[in-house]
Design an enzyme around this catalytic site. Structure first.
Site, PDB file in Angstrom:
ATOM      1  N   HIS A 131     -21.650  43.946   6.846  1.00  0.00           N
ATOM      2  CA  HIS A 131     -21.659  44.593   8.160  1.00  0.00           C
ATOM      3  C   HIS A 131     -20.253  44.853   8.702  1.00  0.00           C
ATOM      4  O   HIS A 131     -20.064  45.660   9.604  1.00  0.00           O
ATOM      5  CB  HIS A 131     -22.499  43.795   9.172  1.00  0.00           C
ATOM      6  CG  HIS A 131     -21.875  42.540   9.682  1.00  0.00           C
ATOM      7  ND1 HIS A 131     -22.202  41.290   9.189  1.00  0.00           N
ATOM      8  CD2 HIS A 131     -20.953  42.318  10.648  1.00  0.00           C
ATOM      9  CE1 HIS A 131     -21.520  40.363   9.838  1.00  0.00           C
ATOM     10  NE2 HIS A 131     -20.741  40.962  10.719  1.00  0.00           N
ATOM     11  N   ASP A 172     -25.765  40.405   2.943  1.00  0.00           N
ATOM     12  CA  ASP A 172     -24.681  40.770   3.855  1.00  0.00           C
ATOM     13  C   ASP A 172     -23.307  40.470   3.248  1.00  0.00           C
ATOM     14  O   ASP A 172     -22.427  39.911   3.911  1.00  0.00           O
ATOM     15  CB  ASP A 172     -24.834  40.038   5.198  1.00  0.00           C
ATOM     16  CG  ASP A 172     -24.004  40.691   6.305  1.00  0.00           C
ATOM     17  OD1 ASP A 172     -23.445  41.769   6.064  1.00  0.00           O
ATOM     18  OD2 ASP A 172     -23.899  40.099   7.401  1.00  0.00           O
ATOM     19  N   SER A 250     -16.513  37.337  11.364  1.00  0.00           N
ATOM     20  CA  SER A 250     -17.407  37.694  10.266  1.00  0.00           C
ATOM     21  C   SER A 250     -16.646  37.975   8.978  1.00  0.00           C
ATOM     22  O   SER A 250     -15.664  38.720   8.970  1.00  0.00           O
ATOM     23  CB  SER A 250     -18.227  38.934  10.630  1.00  0.00           C
ATOM     24  OG  SER A 250     -19.121  38.651  11.673  1.00  0.00           O
TER      25      SER A 250
END
Length: 307
Positions: A131, A172, A250
């Site tokens: 992402h 992810d 992230s």
């Protein structure tokens, strides 16, 4: 307690056997009784103190300093392997593509987001979350770029454009490749996630809200969690932690007390309508990453997508 009893013996030595047997027995009984009373009173005093205070008195005076020094060294060693990723949109498609520094976002591109990642190997492969680089992975216009800020083994900063090598939306995960010719880079040390225990210390390194090289600390709060994946499925076996993870963290590493990567920081629950982290954060377990990344580097897709 044995040490305390030994001290009592030092203070109250047994008398020499210069008295008749019957007197000696009485003397021994008296000394033993006094020892027991003194020992018992010492035991009571120790147990009446708070546990933390009693332990603090038993530990070396510099124990706290040693613990702090360990965390500082842990950060200094591991941060060399953590990268800062900028998601950029160019104002126009460039005539030629340079493998060096990407265009300056103030003049030629717009900064659309930031994230983190870590150095997988000495060839310039970078692991991050899908992402974080989703716009680059799905770009059909040719305007999306990824700028990666790295630090070499000597502590020198440099910038390179990141190229998508492969990605897996189910977990992810994504792999970028940067040109590192002329630089010696330091890959992370990979750990294991199948032997983690709730309560053990962990540390997150990343770039929350664009603040580079940020360290947050916490513990493993839970194991075997399930979190949503970008493809609409579920990522099973996620690590829950209270180490602060926010936007920009992230893709960065979650490490243990030895500096080994145990997970990829991925998600946090936010308070509805505020965007503020609730303190319930998640990382993809490193065992999953180790199974996935080699296929992404070689084939560009997960193993399951090739059949």
């Amino acid at each position: 307690m044995a040490a305390l009893f030994c001290l009592q013996n030092n203070f109250f030595p047994l008398p020499k056997l210069t008295t008749p047997p019957s007197s000696t027995a009485k003397t021994l009984t008296s000394v033993t009784t006094r020892r027991a009373i003194i020992f018992g009173s010492s035991f009571t005093v120790l147990n009446s103190k708070p546990l933390a205070l009693a332990l603090a008195q038993l530990l070396p005076t510099d124990e706290l300093q040693l613990q702090e020094d360990h965390v500082v060294q842990l950060f200094q060693d591991t941060s060399l392997s953590v990268v800062f990723i900028k998601d950029l949109e160019l104002s126009k498609v460039p005539k030629s593509s340079s493998k060096g520094v990407v265009l300056n976002e103030d003049e030629d591109a717009k900064l659309e987001g930031t994230g983190s990642g870590f150095i997988w190997d000495k060839f310039g492969h970078i692991v991050t979350n899908y992402h974080v680089v989703a716009k680059l992975a799905t770009d059909a216009s040719g305007l999306q770029r990824c700028e990666v800020s790295l630090v070499d083994a000597k502590g020198n900063n440099f910038y390179r454009e990141g190229k998508i090598v492969g990605f897996d939306t189910a977990y992810d995960l994504a792999v970028l490749k940067v040109d590192v010719d002329g630089y010696e880079i330091q890959p992370v040390v990979l750990g294991q996630s199948n032997n983690l225990r709730v309560g053990q210390s962990c540390f997150a390194i990343g770039n929350p809200y664009g603040y580079e090289n940020t360290l947050t600390t916490g513990v493993v709060s839970g194991l075997g969690r399930e979190i949503p994946s970008p493809n609409g499925g579920a990522i099973k076996g996620a690590i829950q932690t209270d180490a602060a993870i926010n936007a920009g963290n992230s893709g960065g590493p979650l490490i243990d007390s030895y500096g080994h990567v145990i997970g990829v920081n991925t998600a946090t629950f936010t308070k509805k309508g505020t965007g503020v982290s609730s303190g319930v954060n998640f990382a993809i377990p490193i065992d999953t990453v180790i199974r996935t990344v080699p296929y992404l580097i070689v084939y560009g897709t997960p193993y399951t997508n090739r059949f």
